[in-house]
Design a protein around this motif. Structure first.
Motif, mmCIF file in Angstrom:
data_model
loop_
_atom_site.group_PDB
_atom_site.id
_atom_site.type_symbol
_atom_site.label_atom_id
_atom_site.label_comp_id
_atom_site.label_asym_id
_atom_site.label_seq_id
_atom_site.Cartn_x
_atom_site.Cartn_y
_atom_site.Cartn_z
ATOM 1 N N VAL A 184 34.550 36.337 38.139
ATOM 2 C CA VAL A 184 35.363 37.467 38.602
ATOM 3 C C VAL A 184 36.858 37.223 38.418
ATOM 4 N N THR A 185 37.205 36.147 37.711
ATOM 5 C CA THR A 185 38.628 35.847 37.498
ATOM 6 C C THR A 185 39.026 35.846 36.028
ATOM 7 N N ASP A 190 36.317 42.588 38.371
ATOM 8 C CA ASP A 190 37.724 42.233 38.584
ATOM 9 C C ASP A 190 38.168 42.455 40.027
ATOM 10 N N ARG A 191 37.661 43.493 40.656
ATOM 11 C CA ARG A 191 38.113 43.771 42.020
ATOM 12 C C ARG A 191 37.313 43.027 43.083
ATOM 13 N N TYR A 248 34.412 37.932 27.212
ATOM 14 C CA TYR A 248 35.217 37.080 28.080
ATOM 15 C C TYR A 248 34.502 35.741 28.215
ATOM 16 N N ILE A 308 36.600 39.874 45.150
ATOM 17 C CA ILE A 308 37.386 38.715 45.575
ATOM 18 C C ILE A 308 36.591 37.439 45.331
ATOM 19 N N ALA A 309 37.234 36.476 44.714
ATOM 20 C CA ALA A 309 36.582 35.215 44.361
ATOM 21 C C ALA A 309 36.295 34.374 45.596
ATOM 22 N N HIS A 358 36.393 30.708 46.618
ATOM 23 C CA HIS A 358 37.069 29.534 46.071
ATOM 24 C C HIS A 358 36.924 28.334 47.016
ATOM 25 N N SER A 385 34.793 31.489 29.596
ATOM 26 C CA SER A 385 35.469 30.431 30.342
ATOM 27 C C SER A 385 34.658 29.153 30.187
ATOM 28 N N GLU A 409 33.111 31.622 40.817
ATOM 29 C CA GLU A 409 34.307 32.459 40.902
ATOM 30 C C GLU A 409 34.877 32.800 39.522
ATOM 31 N N GLU A 410 34.566 31.969 38.541
ATOM 32 C CA GLU A 410 35.081 32.233 37.192
ATOM 33 C C GLU A 410 34.604 33.583 36.654
ATOM 34 N N ARG A 424 40.285 37.367 32.819
ATOM 35 C CA ARG A 424 41.096 38.557 32.611
ATOM 36 C C ARG A 424 41.316 38.928 31.145
#
Length: 461
Positions: free
Chosen positions: A446-447, A432-433, A370, A435-436, A438, A372, A443-444, A449
């Motif tokens: 855990v976001t 994934d579960r 993954y 919470i970001a 923000h 980003s 935060e990237e 996908r």
């Protein structure tokens, strides 16, 4: 303690590993002496991580001043004073050294300002005083030193990461030779502070052993910040009236004020007396030890960079603590060197933990990657071309996160927190579960996908 011994533990070396071991052992009631011939604190505190990080902070203000205009600040042209930074940096190092001294004394450790060498399996000799001390256990924690100079004509004109802290002024022009942590960090420092900086490395990429995309991203960033010469070597150095002429293997001549050689470090074993007890070093000059830091001689142990297991300050500290718990606390445990989080304080900064993409693919076969890559919020108003790259390496079969790699602002701080999750065996589903927070850069993690690269076995996913 038997009457045959003067102390329970004699520590040779006052760096991070030796200091931690001495304090913990003394806390268990052991009679401990520690000999250090230079200054308490070792490489990290005196001429390594701490003063270097302070210089990193100094250099990053240049970007902050430039970015401020995009947020409405009118800033007069700033001026950097090397002498002010150096004086304050050196004062902070002295303050920390004093704290180390005080903490050892409070713990009941006897400090000896002398060089100690091993005479037999239970005896050390103090070189200046000639005194001999009998110890039930000897711990070698003498660290390592930088490779002195390149073996080329004029090589003695180069300086190492020890001498760089003694410079009395900011070099107008500097050549940094090397591609590892130290070279990369100092090149970034000098470029940020305003020196015309050339970073020379024989390889095609910086930071061998790091994730390939992180290496490439750093190379692109540094190519904008300085004169980056990859795939090149240094042939000779020559003193001229106007500076030092550095000749490269392609015939190019660079004229600079200083040449900083940061091509590696070697364990401080010369003259230590290892031959007197039959301890042979490995091909890299390091002392071989088992998982509990014990050498082939039962009464002699070694921790930290002198063992070359993982030359990082936190590792030396952990090894020293584990040694003391095991030998004096009755709580045996060994340091796991397989999963180590680390940061490179380059600009942009790097934080990493776990396996690289190539390592994971070789070891696990089927992995998801993954990724980003984005422009952080701060750069939108500042106009900076700074970017952040984040990678998660995930095992397809177990969903376990095998590695996390970040390059960008505060990567070191981010990776410290993420390393807890990875060390605990977190899965991608755990990420994934979560919470970001923000708006943040982190935060990237855990976001993300959709894998950028995937290779899954049949029936999975």
């Amino acid at each position: 303690m038997s009457e045959d011994f003067d102390v329970d533990l004699f520590v040779i070396g006052g760096g991070s590993g030796g200091v931690r071991a001495a304090r913990i052992a003394a806390g268990y009631g052991a009679k401990v002496s520690l000999a250090e011939e230079y200054r308490i604190g070792g490489t990290c505190v005196i001429r390594g991580c701490v003063p270097k990080k302070l210089m990193v902070y100094a250099g990053r203000f240049a970007d902050e001043f430039e970015d401020a205009a995009g947020f409405g600040w009118s800033v007069r042209k700033p001026r950097f004073e090397w002498s002010v930074m150096k004086a304050r940096r050196d004062a902070e190092v002295a303050r920390l050294e004093g704290i180390y001294d005080t903490n050892l004394e409070r713990a009941g450790v006897t400090l000896i300002a002398d060089r100690a060498v091993i005479e037999d399996t239970h005896t050390v000799r103090l070189v200046r005083s000639g005194e001999r001390v009998r110890a039930k256990t000897i711990l070698v924690a003498v660290g390592a030193h930088p490779v002195k100079v390149p073996v080329i004509p004029g090589g003695d004109l180069g300086i190492t990461s020890n001498e760089v802290f003694e410079l009395e002024s900011l070099p107008e022009r500097i050549l940094v030779v090397g591609g590892g942590y130290i070279a990369v960090e100092f090149a970034g420092i000098f470029a940020s502070l305003g020196s015309r900086t050339t970073l020379l490395h024989r390889g095609e990429y910086l930071l061998r052993g790091f994730d390939q995309e992180i290496r490439e991203a750093l190379g692109h960033a540094y190519d904008k910040r300085m004169d980056l010469r990859l795939g090149r070597t240094l042939e000779r150095l020559e003193r001229r009236d106007t500076g030092i002429a550095a000749t490269l293997d392609d015939g190019t001549i660079l004229e600079v004020d200083h040449v900083l050689v940061a091509t590696g470090r070697v364990p401080n074993v010369a003259g230590l007396g290892l031959d007197a007890v039959g301890i042979e070093t490995d091909k890299g000059g390091a002392i071989p030890v088992d998982a509990f830091s014990q050498t082939r001689i039962p009464s002699i142990y070694a921790v930290g960079d002198v063992t070359n297991r993982a030359a990082l300050t936190p590792i030396a500290i952990r090894e020293g603590h584990a040694f003391a718990d095991t030998v004096f606390g009755g709580k045996p445990w060994a340091v796991n060197h397989d999963l180590i989080a680390t940061a490179v304080f380059s600009t942009p900064e790097i934080g990493t933990v776990g396996l690289t993409e190539d390592q994971a693919r070789e070891r696990y076969g089927d992995i998801d990657v993954y990724k980003s890559s984005f422009r952080p919020m701060k750069a939108t108003l500042s106009g900076s071309d700074e970017r952040v790259l984040m990678k998660l390496i995930v095992d397809c079969a177990s969903d376990k996160v095998l590695g996390v790699h970040v390059i960008g602002y505060d990567a070191g701080e981010i990776i410290q927190a993420v390393a807890i999750a990875v060390t605990m065996g977190a899965t991608k589903a755990d990420f994934d579960r979560t919470i970001a927070v923000h708006p943040t850069v982190g935060e990237e993690l855990v976001t993300m996908r959709v894998p950028a690269v995937t290779k899954r076995p049949e029936g999975v996913g």
